[in-house]
Motif scaffolding. Structure first.
Motif, PDB file in Angstrom:
ATOM      1  N   ALA A  24       0.820  -1.213   0.000  1.00 17.65           N
ATOM      2  CA  ALA A  24       0.000   0.000   0.000  1.00 17.65           C
ATOM      3  C   ALA A  24       0.858   1.268   0.000  1.00 17.65           C
ATOM      4  CB  ALA A  24      -0.926   0.012   1.206  1.00 17.65           C
ATOM      5  N   VAL A  25       0.533   2.184  -0.896  1.00 16.77           N
ATOM      6  CA  VAL A  25       1.246   3.460  -0.976  1.00 16.77           C
ATOM      7  C   VAL A  25       0.781   4.403   0.133  1.00 16.77           C
ATOM      8  CG1 VAL A  25       1.589   5.538  -2.389  1.00 16.77           C
ATOM      9  CG2 VAL A  25       1.681   3.267  -3.452  1.00 16.77           C
ATOM     10  N   PHE A  26      -0.508   4.342   0.469  1.00 19.38           N
ATOM     11  CA  PHE A  26      -1.067   5.236   1.480  1.00 19.38           C
ATOM     12  C   PHE A  26      -1.183   4.540   2.818  1.00 19.38           C
ATOM     13  CE2 PHE A  26      -2.818   6.851  -2.563  1.00 19.38           C
ATOM     14  CZ  PHE A  26      -2.226   8.090  -2.541  1.00 19.38           C
ATOM     15  N   PRO A  27      -0.926   5.231   3.908  1.00 17.09           N
ATOM     16  CA  PRO A  27      -0.621   6.651   4.007  1.00 17.09           C
ATOM     17  C   PRO A  27       0.834   6.935   3.625  1.00 17.09           C
ATOM     18  CG  PRO A  27      -0.603   5.677   6.179  1.00 17.09           C
ATOM     19  CD  PRO A  27      -1.021   4.600   5.220  1.00 17.09           C
ATOM     20  N   LEU A  49       5.672   1.475 -11.536  1.00 18.52           N
ATOM     21  CA  LEU A  49       6.175   1.032 -10.238  1.00 18.52           C
ATOM     22  C   LEU A  49       5.078   0.934  -9.185  1.00 18.52           C
ATOM     23  CD1 LEU A  49       9.487   3.063 -10.250  1.00 18.52           C
ATOM     24  CD2 LEU A  49       9.179   0.625 -10.700  1.00 18.52           C
ATOM     25  N   ILE A  50       3.952   1.623  -9.430  1.00 17.29           N
ATOM     26  CA  ILE A  50       2.764   1.459  -8.600  1.00 17.29           C
ATOM     27  C   ILE A  50       1.592   1.281  -9.542  1.00 17.29           C
ATOM     28  CG2 ILE A  50       3.656   2.742  -6.615  1.00 17.29           C
ATOM     29  CD1 ILE A  50       1.990   5.148  -7.474  1.00 17.29           C
ATOM     30  N   GLU A  51       0.502   0.730  -9.001  1.00 16.45           N
ATOM     31  CA  GLU A  51      -0.681   0.493  -9.820  1.00 16.45           C
ATOM     32  C   GLU A  51      -1.934   0.829  -9.039  1.00 16.45           C
ATOM     33  OE1 GLU A  51      -0.698  -3.668 -10.791  1.00 16.45           O
ATOM     34  OE2 GLU A  51      -0.602  -4.270  -8.697  1.00 16.45           O
ATOM     35  N   GLU A  52      -3.022   1.093  -9.777  1.00 15.94           N
ATOM     36  CA  GLU A  52      -4.304   1.375  -9.156  1.00 15.94           C
ATOM     37  C   GLU A  52      -5.030   0.062  -8.870  1.00 15.94           C
ATOM     38  OE1 GLU A  52      -6.338   4.012 -11.883  1.00 15.94           O
ATOM     39  OE2 GLU A  52      -5.492   5.761 -10.866  1.00 15.94           O
ATOM     40  N   ASP A  57     -10.239   0.567   2.169  1.00 22.50           N
ATOM     41  CA  ASP A  57     -10.207   1.467   3.319  1.00 22.50           C
ATOM     42  C   ASP A  57     -10.398   2.890   2.808  1.00 22.50           C
ATOM     43  OD1 ASP A  57      -9.615   3.089   5.491  1.00 22.50           O
ATOM     44  OD2 ASP A  57      -7.716   2.090   5.963  1.00 22.50           O
ATOM     45  N   ILE A  58     -11.397   3.566   3.312  1.00 21.32           N
ATOM     46  CA  ILE A  58     -11.714   4.924   2.862  1.00 21.32           C
ATOM     47  C   ILE A  58     -10.559   5.900   3.088  1.00 21.32           C
ATOM     48  CG2 ILE A  58     -12.815   5.682   4.996  1.00 21.32           C
ATOM     49  CD1 ILE A  58     -14.090   6.437   1.465  1.00 21.32           C
ATOM     50  N   ASN A  59      -9.691   5.614   4.053  1.00 20.89           N
ATOM     51  CA  ASN A  59      -8.559   6.498   4.354  1.00 20.89           C
ATOM     52  C   ASN A  59      -7.405   6.354   3.371  1.00 20.89           C
ATOM     53  OD1 ASN A  59      -9.755   7.632   6.718  1.00 20.89           O
ATOM     54  ND2 ASN A  59      -9.280   5.720   7.782  1.00 20.89           N
ATOM     55  N   THR A  60      -7.492   5.399   2.457  1.00 15.85           N
ATOM     56  CA  THR A  60      -6.398   5.188   1.500  1.00 15.85           C
ATOM     57  C   THR A  60      -6.817   5.486   0.068  1.00 15.85           C
ATOM     58  OG1 THR A  60      -6.917   2.847   1.162  1.00 15.85           O
ATOM     59  CG2 THR A  60      -5.404   3.395   2.977  1.00 15.85           C
ATOM     60  N   VAL A  61      -7.936   6.164  -0.126  1.00 21.25           N
ATOM     61  CA  VAL A  61      -8.451   6.412  -1.477  1.00 21.25           C
ATOM     62  C   VAL A  61      -7.573   7.425  -2.212  1.00 21.25           C
ATOM     63  CG1 VAL A  61     -10.394   7.306  -2.820  1.00 21.25           C
ATOM     64  CG2 VAL A  61     -10.801   5.803  -0.858  1.00 21.25           C
ATOM     65  N   TRP A  62      -7.153   7.052  -3.389  1.00 26.14           N
ATOM     66  CA  TRP A  62      -6.360   7.896  -4.288  1.00 26.14           C
ATOM     67  C   TRP A  62      -7.288   8.745  -5.137  1.00 26.14           C
ATOM     68  CZ3 TRP A  62      -2.325  10.233  -6.304  1.00 26.14           C
ATOM     69  CH2 TRP A  62      -2.143  10.340  -7.677  1.00 26.14           C
ATOM     70  N   ARG A  63      -8.300   8.092  -5.713  1.00 26.47           N
ATOM     71  CA  ARG A  63      -9.278   8.793  -6.541  1.00 26.47           C
ATOM     72  C   ARG A  63     -10.536   7.933  -6.634  1.00 26.47           C
ATOM     73  NH1 ARG A  63      -9.933   7.208 -11.864  1.00 26.47           N
ATOM     74  NH2 ARG A  63      -8.624   5.487 -12.509  1.00 26.47           N
ATOM     75  N   HIS A  64     -11.597   8.518  -7.166  1.00 29.77           N
ATOM     76  CA  HIS A  64     -12.844   7.786  -7.373  1.00 29.77           C
ATOM     77  C   HIS A  64     -13.043   7.597  -8.866  1.00 29.77           C
ATOM     78  CE1 HIS A  64     -14.384   7.776  -3.266  1.00 29.77           C
ATOM     79  NE2 HIS A  64     -13.756   8.936  -3.135  1.00 29.77           N
ATOM     80  N   ASP A  65     -13.387   6.392  -9.259  1.00 30.18           N
ATOM     81  CA  ASP A  65     -13.650   6.053 -10.655  1.00 30.18           C
ATOM     82  C   ASP A  65     -15.135   5.716 -10.761  1.00 30.18           C
ATOM     83  OD1 ASP A  65     -13.886   3.706 -12.793  1.00 30.18           O
ATOM     84  OD2 ASP A  65     -12.146   4.937 -13.324  1.00 30.18           O
ATOM     85  N   GLU A  66     -15.818   6.274 -11.766  1.00 35.16           N
ATOM     86  CA  GLU A  66     -17.257   6.037 -11.901  1.00 35.16           C
ATOM     87  C   GLU A  66     -17.575   4.557 -12.048  1.00 35.16           C
ATOM     88  OE1 GLU A  66     -19.429   8.416 -14.692  1.00 35.16           O
ATOM     89  OE2 GLU A  66     -18.303  10.226 -14.141  1.00 35.16           O
ATOM     90  N   ALA A  67     -16.766   3.836 -12.800  1.00 32.39           N
ATOM     91  CA  ALA A  67     -17.037   2.425 -13.044  1.00 32.39           C
ATOM     92  C   ALA A  67     -16.518   1.522 -11.927  1.00 32.39           C
ATOM     93  CB  ALA A  67     -16.423   1.993 -14.373  1.00 32.39           C
ATOM     94  N   GLY A  69     -15.319   2.568  -8.719  1.00 32.28           N
ATOM     95  CA  GLY A  69     -15.480   3.041  -7.349  1.00 32.28           C
ATOM     96  C   GLY A  69     -14.186   3.612  -6.794  1.00 32.28           C
ATOM     97  N   PRO A  70     -14.004   3.543  -5.454  1.00 25.13           N
ATOM     98  CA  PRO A  70     -12.799   4.118  -4.850  1.00 25.13           C
ATOM     99  C   PRO A  70     -11.548   3.319  -5.252  1.00 25.13           C
ATOM    100  CG  PRO A  70     -14.211   3.134  -3.162  1.00 25.13           C
ATOM    101  CD  PRO A  70     -14.932   3.007  -4.460  1.00 25.13           C
ATOM    102  N   ILE A  71     -10.497   4.055  -5.581  1.00 25.55           N
ATOM    103  CA  ILE A  71      -9.246   3.460  -6.055  1.00 25.55           C
ATOM    104  C   ILE A  71      -8.107   3.882  -5.132  1.00 25.55           C
ATOM    105  CG2 ILE A  71      -7.596   3.394  -7.996  1.00 25.55           C
ATOM    106  CD1 ILE A  71     -10.266   2.174  -8.733  1.00 25.55           C
ATOM    107  N   THR A  72      -7.211   2.955  -4.834  1.00 26.66           N
ATOM    108  CA  THR A  72      -5.996   3.256  -4.080  1.00 26.66           C
ATOM    109  C   THR A  72      -4.798   2.805  -4.905  1.00 26.66           C
ATOM    110  OG1 THR A  72      -4.949   3.151  -1.909  1.00 26.66           O
ATOM    111  CG2 THR A  72      -5.877   1.091  -2.761  1.00 26.66           C
ATOM    112  N   LEU A  73      -3.625   2.967  -4.349  1.00 26.08           N
ATOM    113  CA  LEU A  73      -2.394   2.622  -5.067  1.00 26.08           C
ATOM    114  C   LEU A  73      -1.589   1.597  -4.277  1.00 26.08           C
ATOM    115  CD1 LEU A  73      -1.327   6.248  -6.011  1.00 26.08           C
ATOM    116  CD2 LEU A  73      -2.401   4.582  -7.520  1.00 26.08           C
TER     117      LEU A  73
END
Length: 172
Positions: A24-27, A49-52, A57-67, A69-73
């Motif tokens: 996990a990239v986040f935090p 080197l990282i991927e979506e 976990d809502i605290n690690t969301v990178w961005r939201h994608d319509e199709a 949902g929540p995306i992290t890295l």
């Protein structure tokens, strides 16, 4: 093959991710201001080197994608291979040969310091000074700054009779 060099910040973020379960990239623990986290992550994504991945976990969301949902890295196998954590099959990676510009360059005094500290007997300040041509304050600064703060390595020390204070990295 194109050779890509990472900045210190990219290397710190990537190293921290590779050290976590699941990569996990986040935090992000690096002290970054403004949009720097976004810029670093975008550049690491571009390098492969990282991927979506879907965020759980809502605290690690990178961005939201319509199709999707929540995306992290998370760190990719290529990142772990590049940092020397695992072997990675070159047939599944991008064509680039990726290296870090700062924490893991070959043939540097920092690399020599890390090797000395990982040796079973560790190293004293005097031994490190002789090997690197650094002064004692530079050796201490490298251990506290580059190794502990930037790379997140835990440098330990103990008094050894006949040698004085000996410094080591875990796993030595």
């Amino acid at each position: 093959m194109t050779q890509i060099q990472l900045t210190d910040t990219q290397a710190v973020v990537l190293s921290a991710a590779c050290a976590r379960d699941g990569g996990a990239v986040f935090p992000v623990t690096a002290k970054l201001k403004g949009g720097a986290v976004g810029n670093v992550c975008k550049s690491l994504l571009k390098l492969g080197l990282i991927e979506e991945v879907p965020a759980t976990d809502i605290n690690t969301v990178w961005r939201h994608d319509e199709a999707r949902g929540p995306i992290t890295l998370r760190a990719t196998p290529l990142a772990q291979s590049m940092l020397g954590i695992t072997e990675h099959d070159a047939t599944t990676t991008p064509a680039e040969n990726v290296t870090t510009s700062s924490p893991r360059r070959k043939g540097t005094k920092q690399e020599a310091l890390i090797e000395m500290l990982r040796a079973p007997d560790g190293a004293t300040i005097e031994e490190i000074m002789a090997a690197t041509d650094w002064q004692s304050h530079t050796v201490r600064g490298a251990m506290a700054g580059a190794l502990k703060k930037k790379l997140g390595l835990e440098v330990t020390s103990e008094k050894v009779e006949g040698r004085g204070r000996v410094y080591r990295l875990p796993g030595a």
